[in-house]
Design a protein around this motif. Structure first.
Motif, short mmCIF file in Angstrom:
data_model
loop_
_atom_site.label_atom_id
_atom_site.label_comp_id
_atom_site.label_asym_id
_atom_site.label_seq_id
_atom_site.Cartn_x
_atom_site.Cartn_y
_atom_site.Cartn_z
N VAL A 156 -5.74 -1.77 -5.21
CA VAL A 156 -5.02 -2.67 -4.26
C VAL A 156 -6.25 -2.96 -3.24
O VAL A 156 -6.86 -2.15 -2.59
N ALA A 198 -4.71 0.17 3.55
CA ALA A 198 -5.27 -0.18 2.50
C ALA A 198 -6.68 0.63 2.30
O ALA A 198 -7.24 0.99 3.27
N LYS A 199 -7.31 0.62 0.98
CA LYS A 199 -8.22 1.57 0.81
C LYS A 199 -9.64 0.78 0.25
O LYS A 199 -10.71 1.49 0.21
N THR A 230 0.99 -1.42 -0.22
CA THR A 230 -0.16 0.08 -0.12
C THR A 230 1.00 1.27 0.34
O THR A 230 0.66 2.33 -0.77
N ILE A 257 -3.28 3.08 -5.52
CA ILE A 257 -3.91 2.49 -4.06
C ILE A 257 -5.32 2.11 -4.16
O ILE A 257 -5.87 1.24 -3.64
N SER A 264 0.32 3.67 -2.97
CA SER A 264 0.06 5.19 -2.88
C SER A 264 0.94 6.26 -3.63
O SER A 264 0.59 7.08 -4.03
#
Length: 505
Positions: free
Chosen positions: A76, A96-97, A64, A73, A68
């Motif tokens: 993922v 994590a998003k 991550t 990001i 980013s």
């Protein structure tokens, strides 16, 4: 007609890592993530399950952090659980998003595993989605065991979907968790869902228990799937997942007028080989697209047909995948196979000599001996009693030492064009020490040794320890790979013989 875009989500790092005996290290995971997004150009990657281990946490954090920095990001994804927000906390710490929330897609799983009512399950899911929203985390939802849910409890599945389409969910992920669907069922079930919810994004996640995963993927595409979950080399639990390379080739050849994907075909083979090396999960030689033998013609009649207007070619041309067509040498080889290999070596024989060489290769094939392109000059020299092979480099003598508590070492004497050179080196094993000594010697001569990329040893099945041992070594010289073999009752000596053959090639 405008083409429909389908997302390719690669889950090699999550579902693929569930292959028995496979565990990627944190640096390997980061390398694979980079390759998938930057070399293969997949749309999304699923990299881990939340709350598994500290090592998994660090691996996700590394990915991550890199993602980013490089604007990946939102591509993922992490598998999460309906656990009152503990997975969300884990994701937040890991950076994590996007969460792929695992929920129950069949009444059987809900009743017997969770022992809850649909209303209780939906309420808890709603709570997790709201928590994710507050933390800026996007949500996709997996309906685990969805395929059995459609078979045995469709009313529940549609009750669940009616609830989900009211939630701030980006994608709904429909897995054939146990790999039980037929192609007709896949089309029927998927069509029912896409017809009822035409504005919702549905992914299909196939497993290969009946070897039907690619066929099922094709039917899901026809039924309106917006995304597909695939793994490199078909890695995954039990019989694995739908294989990335096969599905990409199928889409590009059979759906090219209606479907658009952005995966880069030419990178499929190189990524497959790297993940094979990292995982230790061997790719079968006949695996479509990425297997070692799938672009090798064995029968002589096929090589002859290729010479006559490419009669045995199909749309799966090896160059699409960064590969080359090969012509195997063995008992079914005809003159055409041998001529193809001779052309690559820059050699030419008259008809009579070609017949003699063909006969010898057939004899070797009958004995189950493997013949490579690099063996051809030696076979020709032997059959025709010619001086075609002039060994300019001879490994004249050597001393190999291996003692407990001491590093193995080798002293080697080599004749190059009649001039003797001697060198000594240590290594991790006797053959490694031998190669190190040879490397030092070559460096003095301002010459470079090819790189050893594969080393295999075998004895005839059922033989005893005093049997002849065959060592097969694959070498890389700049952009070219070639194989040499050595035969001796001693394993190290057979490897040295294979090396001498390499030096002269």
């Amino acid at each position: 007609m405008k083409k429909r875009k389908i997302e390719i989500m690669d889950t090699t790092l999550r579902d693929g890592e569930q292959t028995s005996g496979v565990s990627f290290s944190s640096p390997e995971k980061l390398t694979i993530a980079k390759l998938l997004l930057e070399e293969l150009h997949v749309d999304r990657i699923e990299i881990a399950s939340a709350r598994v281990s500290e090592g998994e946490f660090q691996a996700v954090k590394n990915i991550t952090s890199w993602a980013s920095e490089h604007n990946y990001i939102n591509k993922v994804e992490v598998l999460t659980f309906v656990d009152g927000g503990r997975s969300i906390d884990w994701m937040k710490e890991a950076g994590a998003k996007v969460q792929n929330l695992l929920t129950k897609g069949s009444l059987n799983h809900l009743t017997h595993q969770l022992k809850k009512t649909p209303e209780q399950h939906f309420s808890e899911i709603k709570e997790v989605i709201e928590l994710a929203q507050k933390e800026g985390i996007a949500t996709n939802v997996y309906l685990e065991d969805w395929s059995n849910g459609m078979r045995n409890s469709q009313e529940y599945v549609f009750q669940f979907l009616d609830f989900l389409v009211t939630q701030p969910v980006v994608r709904i992920l429909l897995p054939d968790t146990l790999g039980v669907l037929t192609h007709t069922e896949t089309y029927e079930y998927f069509s029912k869902i896409t017809a009822k919810y035409p504005n919702t994004h549905f992914d299909f996640h196939a497993h290969n228990d009946y070897d039907l995963s690619v066929a099922n993927v094709m039917e899901a595409i026809k039924a309106g799937a917006s995304g597909l979950h695939l793994t490199v080399n078909g890695m995954g639990e039990r019989a694995g997942n739908a294989p990335l390379a096969s599905v990409v080739a199928v889409i590009n050849d059979f759906f090219k007028d209606e479907i658009e994907i952005q995966v880069k075909e030419t990178a499929l083979y190189s990524v497959s080989k790297l993940i094979e090396a990292f995982s230790g999960f061997g790719v079968p030689a006949n695996k479509p697209v990425v297997g070692e033998n799938v672009f090798t013609q064995t029968a002589g009649i096929h090589a002859d047909g290729d010479n006559k207007n490419n009669l045995y070619f199909n749309d799966l041309m090896p160059e699409r995948f960064g590969r080359k067509r090969k012509y195997a040498l063995g008992k079914t080889s005809g003159k055409a196979n041998i001529e193809k290999n001779l052309q690559e070596l820059g050699l030419e024989l008259n008809d009579e000599d070609l017949k003699k060489v063909t006969q010898r290769i057939i004899e070797l094939g009958d004995k189950k001996e493997q013949v490579t392109k690099e063996d051809l000059p030696y076979i020709i020299s032997d059959v025709l009693n010619s001086n075609l092979i002039q060994e300019k480099i001879t490994i004249d003598s050597y001393v190999l030492t291996h003692s407990k508590g001491l590093q193995p070492s080798t002293t080697v004497s080599v004749l190059i064009d009649g001039e003797r050179f001697e060198e000594h080196a240590q290594g991790d094993g006797q053959f490694d020490a031998f190669l190190n000594a040879l490397g030092k010697l070559y460096k003095k001569k301002k010459m470079v040794l090819p790189k050893l990329v594969d080393y295999a040893v075998r004895i005839p099945p059922g033989s005893t320890s005093d049997a002849l041992c065959e060592t097969i070594i694959t070498w890389q010289n700049k952009d070219k790979r070639f194989i040499t073999r050595g035969l001796d009752s001693d394993q190290t000596v057979s490897a040295i013989k294979a090396t001498q053959r390499m030096l002269n090639i």
